[in-house]
Design a protein around this motif. Structure first.
Motif, short mmCIF file in Angstrom:
data_model
loop_
_atom_site.label_atom_id
_atom_site.label_comp_id
_atom_site.label_asym_id
_atom_site.label_seq_id
_atom_site.Cartn_x
_atom_site.Cartn_y
_atom_site.Cartn_z
N ALA A 106 0.82 -1.20 0.00
CA ALA A 106 0.00 0.00 0.00
C ALA A 106 0.86 1.26 0.00
CB ALA A 106 -0.92 -0.01 1.21
N TYR A 107 0.70 2.07 -1.06
CA TYR A 107 1.47 3.30 -1.22
C TYR A 107 0.53 4.49 -1.43
CZ TYR A 107 5.39 0.07 -2.06
OH TYR A 107 6.32 -0.91 -1.96
N VAL A 108 1.12 5.65 -1.74
CA VAL A 108 0.31 6.83 -2.04
C VAL A 108 -0.68 6.47 -3.16
CG1 VAL A 108 0.30 9.20 -2.94
CG2 VAL A 108 2.19 8.42 -1.48
N ASN A 109 -1.91 6.87 -2.97
CA ASN A 109 -2.98 6.68 -3.95
C ASN A 109 -2.52 7.13 -5.35
OD1 ASN A 109 -5.17 8.29 -5.44
ND2 ASN A 109 -6.32 6.86 -4.17
N SER A 110 -2.72 6.27 -6.33
CA SER A 110 -2.15 6.55 -7.66
C SER A 110 -2.87 7.70 -8.37
CB SER A 110 -2.15 5.29 -8.52
OG SER A 110 -3.43 4.73 -8.59
N MET A 111 -4.12 7.96 -8.01
CA MET A 111 -4.80 9.10 -8.64
C MET A 111 -4.19 10.40 -8.13
SD MET A 111 -8.77 10.46 -8.63
CE MET A 111 -9.32 9.04 -7.79
N ALA A 112 -4.01 10.48 -6.81
CA ALA A 112 -3.40 11.68 -6.22
C ALA A 112 -2.00 11.87 -6.79
CB ALA A 112 -3.35 11.54 -4.70
N ALA A 113 -1.26 10.76 -6.88
CA ALA A 113 0.12 10.85 -7.38
C ALA A 113 0.11 11.29 -8.85
CB ALA A 113 0.81 9.50 -7.23
N SER A 114 -0.77 10.70 -9.65
CA SER A 114 -0.82 11.06 -11.08
C SER A 114 -1.11 12.55 -11.24
CB SER A 114 -1.91 10.27 -11.80
OG SER A 114 -1.65 8.89 -11.74
N TYR A 115 -2.05 13.04 -10.46
CA TYR A 115 -2.43 14.45 -10.56
C TYR A 115 -1.23 15.35 -10.23
CZ TYR A 115 -4.49 18.93 -9.31
OH TYR A 115 -4.77 20.27 -9.21
N LYS A 116 -0.56 15.04 -9.10
CA LYS A 116 0.57 15.88 -8.68
C LYS A 116 1.69 15.82 -9.72
CE LYS A 116 1.40 17.44 -4.82
NZ LYS A 116 1.31 18.83 -4.30
N ILE A 117 1.92 14.63 -10.26
CA ILE A 117 3.01 14.49 -11.24
C ILE A 117 2.67 15.28 -12.51
CG2 ILE A 117 4.18 12.82 -12.76
CD1 ILE A 117 3.80 10.78 -10.35
N GLN A 118 1.43 15.19 -12.96
CA GLN A 118 1.04 15.97 -14.14
C GLN A 118 1.19 17.46 -13.89
OE1 GLN A 118 -1.99 13.22 -16.81
NE2 GLN A 118 -2.70 15.20 -16.12
N GLU A 119 0.73 17.88 -12.70
CA GLU A 119 0.77 19.31 -12.38
C GLU A 119 2.19 19.83 -12.23
OE1 GLU A 119 -1.97 21.71 -11.70
OE2 GLU A 119 -2.74 20.13 -13.03
N GLU A 120 2.99 19.08 -11.48
CA GLU A 120 4.29 19.64 -11.08
C GLU A 120 5.44 19.27 -12.00
OE1 GLU A 120 5.09 19.43 -6.88
OE2 GLU A 120 2.97 19.82 -6.42
N ALA A 121 5.29 18.15 -12.72
CA ALA A 121 6.39 17.78 -13.62
C ALA A 121 5.97 17.95 -15.07
CB ALA A 121 6.82 16.35 -13.36
N GLY A 122 4.67 18.17 -15.30
CA GLY A 122 4.20 18.31 -16.68
C GLY A 122 4.30 17.02 -17.46
N MET A 123 4.34 15.90 -16.75
CA MET A 123 4.42 14.59 -17.41
C MET A 123 3.03 13.98 -17.49
SD MET A 123 5.97 11.89 -18.64
CE MET A 123 7.72 12.05 -18.33
N GLU A 124 2.60 13.60 -18.69
CA GLU A 124 1.30 12.92 -18.81
C GLU A 124 1.37 11.58 -18.09
OE1 GLU A 124 -1.02 13.17 -22.48
OE2 GLU A 124 -1.00 10.96 -22.48
#
Ligand code: SF4
Ligand code: SF4
Lengths: 250, 306
Positions: B59-77
């Motif tokens: 069990a790790y950080v929720n992948s939806m939350a992680a995906s959102y932060k990564i898209q926002e902060e790294a600009g990676m789809e």
């Protein structure tokens, strides 16, 4: 049948701490097949409890008389009314169904409310025998076997998938979840192959309707049956048992 | 498959470009700083990155939350991985709608490893849907604006759904028949489990035959011997070749950190050169590079594909 095994004696004695007079009741149904509620099991338990200084009354149900079938088991409870009234606890050597059906009857019909203690752990609905059993159905209320070549994916698949196999099938077609078990979906595939109907394996199965298993399930049949008459009337039908085949267990 | 294109990944796949995707793994932490850092390094090298959802049932950080932060902060789809192991169909639908709300454009629908294999083995496994029915649900949500019960969804999310395939499956015919079910359910692309052997890959494509659904083949260049060993021992359906494993094990003996890194890279490039050369001749639409925490190897491997 409901598979079961006896709880560790320490656990049972823990429940019976401070209870001196104990009624030990068996079951002539599943518990008799699993040796957890037959005559011998009840006698052994009574002996152990006597050694612990308890005074024990035994209620032994013969083969065919299940504790959970109150129409049958009530007769044995009524016969032991005095012992039940005088007891500190009732130790039930049956599955959880037997425990609760008997408790409800003694409470509500006989007006006797006593501590009730389970002697066994129920392990599920299983088939097979004479010594090896396997869980193949969980009574889901909406049987899917017609779609899956007669093998239940909800029960036999470690993940209960309706559309398998998952990506984790192991060498020798064993299950990701437990290498001692076969992958249910590979079995389904092989059976469809044998049935000459492998295209059926590519059909999408809808998600299972769990609404059919809303708990607790209450159930009513239209016609009352008379189990005693049924048992006596079908005696000749038991004759084939005299020549029953020897089961080779895998 | 609909004609709509909502993501860069789908655009590249439709345009027939050779597609590279990467992989990011959120950790057991209260932040996703490390995956964000990795995503920044991977920018320009891959079109999108999968963000894992409780891989191997840890069990790790929720992948939806992680995906959102990564898209926002790294600009990676991101390819938001979503598994059936931990959620019933209601929670899955909520998550799909949530993903749309957060602007995620790709979902990878997975059954997921059984919870008993992970770090929370007493959890109740869910598996209310499976990968096929999750794919079908997502397609119905996106294309028809309806949920499983036929209830209307206002302003349905615009996203694509992918699925997994396991070329190394012990029973390949059953696996491929299951993949066909996913295709019928409307899966828009497939990403495979890690493959190390070219003959495994060939057998898979032979069995699959001609399909329109693009397939991205998974490879796993390991950053350390430990990673490779873990994959070999614990990842279902994956066999790591003994020679590669042995070469990776030897790198452990190198004391100097920089030299060790160089040797690990050399072992990977050497091993994957043959594999990737072979990959060019297969129907694969691209390569899913699961180089977790190892972005520096990706340009090296991409060079082979040029
Ligand atoms: S689908 Fe499985 S669990 Fe349900 S009734 Fe049939 S055999 Fe039993
Ligand atoms: S290996 Fe087979 S039986 Fe086990 S979880 Fe996967 S599909 Fe189900």
């Amino acid at each position: 049948m409901i598979a079961q095994e006896q709880k560790p004696m320490e656990e049972i004695l823990g429940y019976l701490d401070g209870k001196q007079k104990v009624v030990v009741m068996g079951c002539g149904g599943c518990a008799t097949f699993y040796g957890t509620g037959d005559k011998k099991a009840v006698n052994d338990m009574a002996e152990k409890l006597t050694k612990e200084g308890k005074s024990v009354t035994k209620i032994i149900l013969p083969l065919g008389i299940s504790a959970c079938e109150i129409d049958m088991s009530a007769a044995y409870l009524v016969k032991n009314r005095t012992a039940l009234e005088n007891s500190d606890a009732l130790l039930m050597m049956s599955c959880g169904d037997g425990v609760q059906v008997v408790t409800e009857y003694t409470d509500e019909t006989m007006g006797i409310t006593k501590e009730v203690i389970p002697a066994n752990d129920a392990l599920g609905l299983v088939g097979g025998g004479p010594t090896k059993f396997k869980e193949t159905c969980q009574s889901c209320g909406m049987c899917e076997l017609g779609k899956t070549a007669g093998i239940c994916p909800l029960t036999a698949c470690g993940k209960g998938l309706m559309n398998g196999p998952c990506g984790g099938v192991r060498e020798d077609d064993k299950c990701e979840v437990d290498p001692d078990k076969d992958c249910a979906w590979v079995k389904i595939y092989k059976r469809m192959e044998k049935l000459g109907d492998i295209k059926r394996f590519e059909q999408i199965n809808d998600p299972h309707q769990w609404s059919k298993a809303k708990r607790p399930r209450l159930f009513e049949i239209e016609k009352e049956v008379n189990p005693v008459a049924m048992m006596l009337g079908s005696l000749p039908a038991y004759l084939p048992l005299l020549g029953r085949p020897k089961i080779e267990e895998k | 498959m609909g004609d709509e294109v909502y993501s860069d990944l789908m655009r590249e796949l439709k345009e027939g470009e050779y597609v590279f995707t990467g992989e990011l793994e959120p950790e057991k932490a209260g932040n996703v700083n490390e995956p964000i850092r990795m995503a920044k390094e991977l920018k320009g090298l891959v079109v999108a990155c999968n963000v894992t959802d409780n891989p191997q049932s840890f069990a790790y950080v929720n992948s939806m939350a992680a995906s959102y932060k990564i898209q926002e902060e790294a600009g990676m789809e991101c390819v938001y991985q979503l598994r059936c192991a931990d959620r019933n169909r209601m929670a899955l639908l909520s998550d799909v709608l949530g993903a749309g709300t957060l602007g995620l454009k790709n979902i990878l629908a997975l059954a997921g490893d059984h919870v008993s294999l992970g770090d929370t083995p007493d959890a109740k496994p869910v598996f209310d849907l499976d990968s096929t029915t999750l794919i079908k649900m997502i397609r119905t949500v996106v294309d028809e604006g309806k949920d499983l019960g036929g209830n209307e969804i206002e302003d349905p999310p615009k996203l694509h759904v992918g699925g997994a395939a396991a070329p190394g499956a012990a029973h390949l015919k059953a696996e491929v028949a299951k993949v066909r079910r996913k295709i019928k359910a409307g899966v828009e692309y497939l990403q495979t489990q890690v493959v190390y052997y070219t003959d495994v890959l060939d057998k898979f494509f032979d069995e699959l035959g001609n399909v329109d659904t693009p397939v991205l083949v998974g490879i796993f260049p390991a950053r350390t011997f430990g990673q490779a060993d873990f994959f070999d021992k614990f990842v279902a359906g994956v066999d790591v070749p003994p020679d590669y494993l042995e070469a990776m094990r030897k790198t452990k003996e190198i004391k100097d950190k920089e030299k060790r890194k160089e040797e690990v890279d050399r072992v990977n490039v050497e091993f994957f050169t043959g594999f990737l050369e072979h990959l060019k001749g297969t129907p694969a639409a691209g390569c899913h590079m699961m180089a977790v925490g190892y972005p520096r190897i990706i340009p090296e491997l991409k060079k082979i594909m040029e």
